[in-house]
Design an enzyme around this catalytic site. Structure first.
Site, PDB file in Angstrom:
ATOM      1  N   GLY A  10       1.108  -1.066  -0.032  1.00 28.25           N
ATOM      2  CA  GLY A  10      -0.069  -0.022   0.239  1.00 28.25           C
ATOM      3  C   GLY A  10       0.990   1.555  -0.058  1.00 28.25           C
ATOM      4  O   GLY A  10       1.893   0.831   0.882  1.00 28.25           O
ATOM      5  N   SER A  11       0.555   2.129  -0.563  1.00 25.84           N
ATOM      6  CA  SER A  11       1.576   3.297  -0.757  1.00 25.84           C
ATOM      7  C   SER A  11      -0.098   4.466  -0.589  1.00 25.84           C
ATOM      8  O   SER A  11       0.562   5.523  -1.478  1.00 25.84           O
ATOM      9  CB  SER A  11       2.015   3.295  -2.090  1.00 25.84           C
ATOM     10  OG  SER A  11       1.106   2.807  -3.085  1.00 25.84           O
ATOM     11  N   GLY A  12      -0.846   4.680  -0.150  1.00 27.75           N
ATOM     12  CA  GLY A  12      -1.147   5.971  -0.085  1.00 27.75           C
ATOM     13  C   GLY A  12      -1.252   7.169   0.644  1.00 27.75           C
ATOM     14  O   GLY A  12       0.267   7.080   1.104  1.00 27.75           O
ATOM     15  N   TRP A  14      -1.565   7.560   4.221  1.00 25.48           N
ATOM     16  CA  TRP A  14      -1.022   7.068   5.591  1.00 25.48           C
ATOM     17  C   TRP A  14      -0.121   5.478   4.626  1.00 25.48           C
ATOM     18  O   TRP A  14       1.101   5.603   5.120  1.00 25.48           O
ATOM     19  CB  TRP A  14      -2.122   6.209   6.107  1.00 25.48           C
ATOM     20  CG  TRP A  14      -1.664   5.279   7.339  1.00 25.48           C
ATOM     21  CD1 TRP A  14      -2.056   4.303   7.672  1.00 25.48           C
ATOM     22  CD2 TRP A  14      -0.520   6.463   8.020  1.00 25.48           C
ATOM     23  NE1 TRP A  14      -1.108   4.730   8.874  1.00 25.48           N
ATOM     24  CE2 TRP A  14      -0.716   5.351   9.845  1.00 25.48           C
ATOM     25  CE3 TRP A  14       0.022   7.424   8.867  1.00 25.48           C
ATOM     26  CZ2 TRP A  14       0.119   5.948  10.692  1.00 25.48           C
ATOM     27  CZ3 TRP A  14       0.960   7.216   9.406  1.00 25.48           C
ATOM     28  CH2 TRP A  14       0.265   6.860  11.278  1.00 25.48           C
ATOM     29  N   GLY A  15      -0.395   5.042   4.163  1.00 25.26           N
ATOM     30  CA  GLY A  15       0.717   3.893   3.238  1.00 25.26           C
ATOM     31  C   GLY A  15       2.397   4.500   3.282  1.00 25.26           C
ATOM     32  O   GLY A  15       3.540   3.661   3.353  1.00 25.26           O
ATOM     33  N   LYS A 253     -14.301   3.929  14.976  1.00 22.19           N
ATOM     34  CA  LYS A 253     -14.148   5.684  15.085  1.00 22.19           C
ATOM     35  C   LYS A 253     -14.761   6.304  14.103  1.00 22.19           C
ATOM     36  O   LYS A 253     -15.237   7.445  13.582  1.00 22.19           O
ATOM     37  CB  LYS A 253     -13.162   5.696  15.444  1.00 22.19           C
ATOM     38  CG  LYS A 253     -12.124   5.719  14.845  1.00 22.19           C
ATOM     39  CD  LYS A 253     -11.851   6.751  13.803  1.00 22.19           C
ATOM     40  CE  LYS A 253      -9.713   6.327  13.029  1.00 22.19           C
ATOM     41  NZ  LYS A 253     -10.255   7.161  12.066  1.00 22.19           N
ATOM     42  N   ASN A 320     -12.111  11.866   7.055  1.00 24.28           N
ATOM     43  CA  ASN A 320     -13.900  11.393   7.410  1.00 24.28           C
ATOM     44  C   ASN A 320     -15.208  12.260   7.943  1.00 24.28           C
ATOM     45  O   ASN A 320     -15.995  12.594   7.454  1.00 24.28           O
ATOM     46  CB  ASN A 320     -14.329  10.215   8.511  1.00 24.28           C
ATOM     47  CG  ASN A 320     -14.017   8.917   7.911  1.00 24.28           C
ATOM     48  OD1 ASN A 320     -14.673   8.412   6.504  1.00 24.28           O
ATOM     49  ND2 ASN A 320     -12.178   8.293   7.589  1.00 24.28           N
ATOM     50  N   GLN A 348     -12.679   5.759   4.730  1.00 23.68           N
ATOM     51  CA  GLN A 348     -13.278   4.015   5.138  1.00 23.68           C
ATOM     52  C   GLN A 348     -14.685   4.293   5.953  1.00 23.68           C
ATOM     53  O   GLN A 348     -15.549   2.946   6.204  1.00 23.68           O
ATOM     54  CB  GLN A 348     -11.968   3.622   6.350  1.00 23.68           C
ATOM     55  CG  GLN A 348     -10.680   4.218   5.537  1.00 23.68           C
ATOM     56  CD  GLN A 348      -9.976   2.476   5.094  1.00 23.68           C
ATOM     57  OE1 GLN A 348     -10.129   1.779   5.340  1.00 23.68           O
ATOM     58  NE2 GLN A 348     -10.909   2.628   3.037  1.00 23.68           N
TER      59      GLN A 348
HETATM   60  P1  NAD Z   1      -6.121   6.746   1.177  1.00 18.16           P
HETATM   61  O1  NAD Z   1      -7.173   6.831   1.706  1.00 18.16           O
HETATM   62  O2  NAD Z   1      -5.040   7.313  -0.017  1.00 18.16           O
HETATM   63  O3  NAD Z   1      -5.549   5.538  -0.609  1.00 18.16           O
HETATM   64  C1  NAD Z   1      -5.458   5.723  -1.364  1.00 18.16           C
HETATM   65  C2  NAD Z   1      -4.588   4.223  -1.979  1.00 18.16           C
HETATM   66  O4  NAD Z   1      -5.407   3.481  -2.175  1.00 18.16           O
HETATM   67  C3  NAD Z   1      -3.618   4.876  -3.024  1.00 18.16           C
HETATM   68  O5  NAD Z   1      -2.487   3.954  -2.528  1.00 18.16           O
HETATM   69  C4  NAD Z   1      -4.327   3.922  -3.864  1.00 18.16           C
HETATM   70  O6  NAD Z   1      -3.549   3.571  -5.198  1.00 18.16           O
HETATM   71  C5  NAD Z   1      -4.648   3.441  -3.544  1.00 18.16           C
HETATM   72  N1  NAD Z   1      -6.466   2.012  -4.184  1.00 18.16           N
HETATM   73  C6  NAD Z   1      -7.378   2.232  -5.197  1.00 18.16           C
HETATM   74  N2  NAD Z   1      -7.627   1.687  -5.317  1.00 18.16           N
HETATM   75  C7  NAD Z   1      -7.127   0.310  -5.855  1.00 18.16           C
HETATM   76  C8  NAD Z   1      -7.333  -1.011  -5.981  1.00 18.16           C
HETATM   77  N3  NAD Z   1      -8.123  -1.215  -6.487  1.00 18.16           N
HETATM   78  N4  NAD Z   1      -6.200  -1.956  -5.322  1.00 18.16           N
HETATM   79  C9  NAD Z   1      -5.547  -1.507  -3.798  1.00 18.16           C
HETATM   80  N5  NAD Z   1      -5.262  -0.749  -4.126  1.00 18.16           N
HETATM   81  C10 NAD Z   1      -5.941   0.348  -4.771  1.00 18.16           C
HETATM   82  O7  NAD Z   1      -5.090   5.254   1.738  1.00 18.16           O
HETATM   83  P2  NAD Z   1      -4.741   5.596   3.445  1.00 18.16           P
HETATM   84  O8  NAD Z   1      -4.499   7.138   3.634  1.00 18.16           O
HETATM   85  O9  NAD Z   1      -3.221   5.609   3.345  1.00 18.16           O
HETATM   86  O10 NAD Z   1      -4.973   4.745   4.007  1.00 18.16           O
HETATM   87  C11 NAD Z   1      -4.743   3.430   4.401  1.00 18.16           C
HETATM   88  C12 NAD Z   1      -5.311   2.948   5.764  1.00 18.16           C
HETATM   89  O11 NAD Z   1      -4.933   3.262   6.855  1.00 18.16           O
HETATM   90  C13 NAD Z   1      -6.420   3.137   5.798  1.00 18.16           C
HETATM   91  O12 NAD Z   1      -7.256   1.994   6.273  1.00 18.16           O
HETATM   92  C14 NAD Z   1      -7.120   3.878   7.021  1.00 18.16           C
HETATM   93  O13 NAD Z   1      -8.476   4.375   7.383  1.00 18.16           O
HETATM   94  C15 NAD Z   1      -5.715   3.738   7.548  1.00 18.16           C
HETATM   95  N6  NAD Z   1      -4.854   5.402   8.286  1.00 18.16           N
HETATM   96  C16 NAD Z   1      -4.980   6.555   7.337  1.00 18.16           C
HETATM   97  C17 NAD Z   1      -4.876   7.634   7.828  1.00 18.16           C
HETATM   98  C18 NAD Z   1      -4.495   9.335   7.477  1.00 18.16           C
HETATM   99  O14 NAD Z   1      -4.189   9.877   8.012  1.00 18.16           O
HETATM  100  N7  NAD Z   1      -4.513   8.802   5.743  1.00 18.16           N
HETATM  101  C19 NAD Z   1      -4.359   7.613   9.455  1.00 18.16           C
HETATM  102  C20 NAD Z   1      -4.163   6.707  10.367  1.00 18.16           C
HETATM  103  C21 NAD Z   1      -5.173   5.259   9.670  1.00 18.16           C
HETATM  104  P1  13P Z   2      -9.236   9.605   8.330  1.00 22.25           P
HETATM  105  O1  13P Z   2      -8.899   8.862   7.477  1.00 22.25           O
HETATM  106  O2  13P Z   2     -10.588   9.961   8.613  1.00 22.25           O
HETATM  107  O3  13P Z   2      -8.575  10.764   7.516  1.00 22.25           O
HETATM  108  O4  13P Z   2      -8.094   9.323   9.263  1.00 22.25           O
HETATM  109  C1  13P Z   2      -7.778   9.057   9.826  1.00 22.25           C
HETATM  110  C2  13P Z   2      -7.092   8.719  11.165  1.00 22.25           C
HETATM  111  O5  13P Z   2      -7.339   7.458  11.491  1.00 22.25           O
HETATM  112  C3  13P Z   2      -6.626   9.681  12.572  1.00 22.25           C
HETATM  113  O6  13P Z   2      -5.854   9.059  13.419  1.00 22.25           O
END
Ligand code: NAD
Ligand code: 13P
Length: 396
Positions: A10-12, A14-15, A253, A320, A348
């Site tokens: 994963g590379s979004g 947070w990734g 949450k 969210n 999410q």
């Molecule tokens: P993101 O919201 O940035 O999502 C986009 C990612 O999804 C991209 O890497 C994209 O390539 C990928 N994607 C899209 N279509 C896809 C497919 N068909 N198959 C696989 N991947 C696909 O993601 P994120 O912010 O990295 O969040 C990942 C997890 O971490 C989530 O469960 C989120 O709740 C959690 N999280 C996020 C944050 C934050 O601040 N962003 C903080 C804590 C936890």
């Molecule tokens: P969001 O996906 O709503 O940005 O939440 C990030 C998160 O998990 C904060 O701890």
């Protein structure tokens, strides 16, 4: 002796942030980890200086994830890889960090291609629901890949951590007995690297499929070793053993954060939001007691970053909350806002609300969770926002 090879799936937003901090740490702990961290990127074409280019190639040449984490310099030992199978090859630590709806497909693709003694950490906030069955994501991964998988969750806004602003997180990990080394500083029994016949799932039930032990020539995956993969001067890690509390806090949450956005978008302020957060936490605790009575440690939800900490940050500054508030203010659906405003990032809370509500309905207990029910109703436009106070009164 050998060193652990880390792979990130994963590379979004947070990734990529977790990739950055792990790659900083693998460089600093060469006795425990191999330096390079392979990061699987869901390949797509991005526009750079007017030219279409592959995202993996941009990340590996500019050391920046221009789409999901722009303007953050990434370590050169974080390597973007478009092949899932190649990313996980020979890795002993698999870190899962992508929107939860994709995990089923990921597990299918890597099954049979991972090391039999790999161990996992899920940074994913969500649950998987099929009919009246609910599973934590870490448990789903563990079951489908036959590995042990822990969970990382906390009050963590990716862009802040990527900018090295300080915060805390919680990691839940129970080193499987078969992975414990002969002389253990915690005084644990010697696992001797022998396969264990059984281990337990998140409800305390015995799983019969034996785990393949991590060979003893690798550093032991103790709490300290795992902490050294994630902790940075700007990122304080608390290690616990309660995978249920950490996972449920992080997943549920997101439903409460949507409710807070709806309430605030409607022109109500902090006092209404506080009522929603309080009720939300009560429903999370009630959920944990009802469905994980033998295993959850409620103190995780009260004391850890993955509990109240995440609730507070999610309801005041995370996506969210922010985008559900925007949806109400603009009078459009939140799905529409996700499509137009998030540049590929995912909320999410929408799917988690639907999944949790369908699980509660299948069990016939949805009325015991008025806030969770209200959020689904608002998403489906069967409940009006103005009804929230009334629904809460009924549930007293
Ligand atoms: P993101 O919201 O940035 O999502 C986009 C990612 O999804 C991209 O890497 C994209 O390539 C990928 N994607 C899209 N279509 C896809 C497919 N068909 N198959 C696989 N991947 C696909 O993601 P994120 O912010 O990295 O969040 C990942 C997890 O971490 C989530 O469960 C989120 O709740 C959690 N999280 C996020 C944050 C934050 O601040 N962003 C903080 C804590 C936890
Ligand atoms: P969001 O996906 O709503 O940005 O939440 C990030 C998160 O998990 C904060 O701890």
């Amino acid at each position: 002796s050998k060193r652990h090879k880390v792979a990130l799936i994963g590379s979004g937003n947070w990734g990529t942030t977790v990739g950055k901090l792990m790659a900083e740490n693998t460089s600093e702990h060469p006795n425990i980890f191999e330096k390079d961290v392979q990061m699987w990127v869901y390949e797509e074409t991005v526009e750079v200086d007017g030219n279409p280019q592959k995202l993996t190639e941009v990340i590996n040449s500019k050391h920046e994830n221009v789409k999901y984490l722009p303007k953050i310099k990434l370590p050169t030992n974080l390597i973007a890889n478009p092949s899932l199978v190649d990313t996980v090859k020979d890795a002993t630590i698999l870190v899962f960090n992508l929107p939860h709806e994709f995990i089923g497909n990921i597990c299918k693709q890597i099954k049979g291609h991972i090391s039999p003694y790999a161990r996992g950490i899920s940074c994913i906030k969500g649950v998987t629901v099929t009919d009246d069955k609910i599973e934590l994501i870490s448990e789903y991964i563990g079951e489908h890949l036959n590995i042990y998988c822990g969970a990382l969750s906390g009050a963590n806004i990716a862009s802040e951590i990527a900018n090295e602003m300080w915060c805390e997180t919680t990691i839940a990990y129970n080193t499987p007995p078969c992975d414990l080394h002969a002389v253990n500083s915690n005084g644990h029994a010697n696992g001797n690297g022998q396969p264990v016949e059984e281990h337990r799932d998140s409800r305390g039930q015995i799983i019969k499929t034996p785990l393949v032990p991590v060979p003893q020539d690798y550093p032991e995956l103790s709490h300290e070793a795992l902490r050294s993969l994630f902790q940075r001067p700007y990122f304080t890690v608390s290690m616990v053993s309660d995978v249920v509390g950490v996972s449920l806090g992080g997943a549920l949450k997101n439903i409460v954060a949507l409710a807070c956005g709806f309430v605030e978008g409607n022109g109500w302020n902090m006092t209404a939001k506080t009522a929603v957060m309080r009720r939300g936490m009560l429903e999370i605790i009630q959920f944990a007691r009802e469905f994980y009575p033998e295993t959850v440690q409620e103190k995780t939800l009260w004391e850890e970053s993955a509990g109240w900490g995440d609730m507070i940050v999610s309801c005041t500054s995370a996506r969210n909350w922010r985008y559900s508030k925007m949806a109400v203010e603009r009078g459009v659906s939140i799905q529409e806002i996700e499509r137009t405003e998030l540049n590929g990032q995912k909320l999410q809370g929408i799917s988690t609300s639907r999944e949790v509500s369908s699980f509660l309905r299948a069990r016939g207990v949805e009325d015991k969770y008025p806030l969770f029910k209200a959020v689904e109703g608002i998403l489906d436009q069967t409940i009006k926002l103005e009804d929230i106070p009334h629904l809460f009164r009924k549930a007293q």
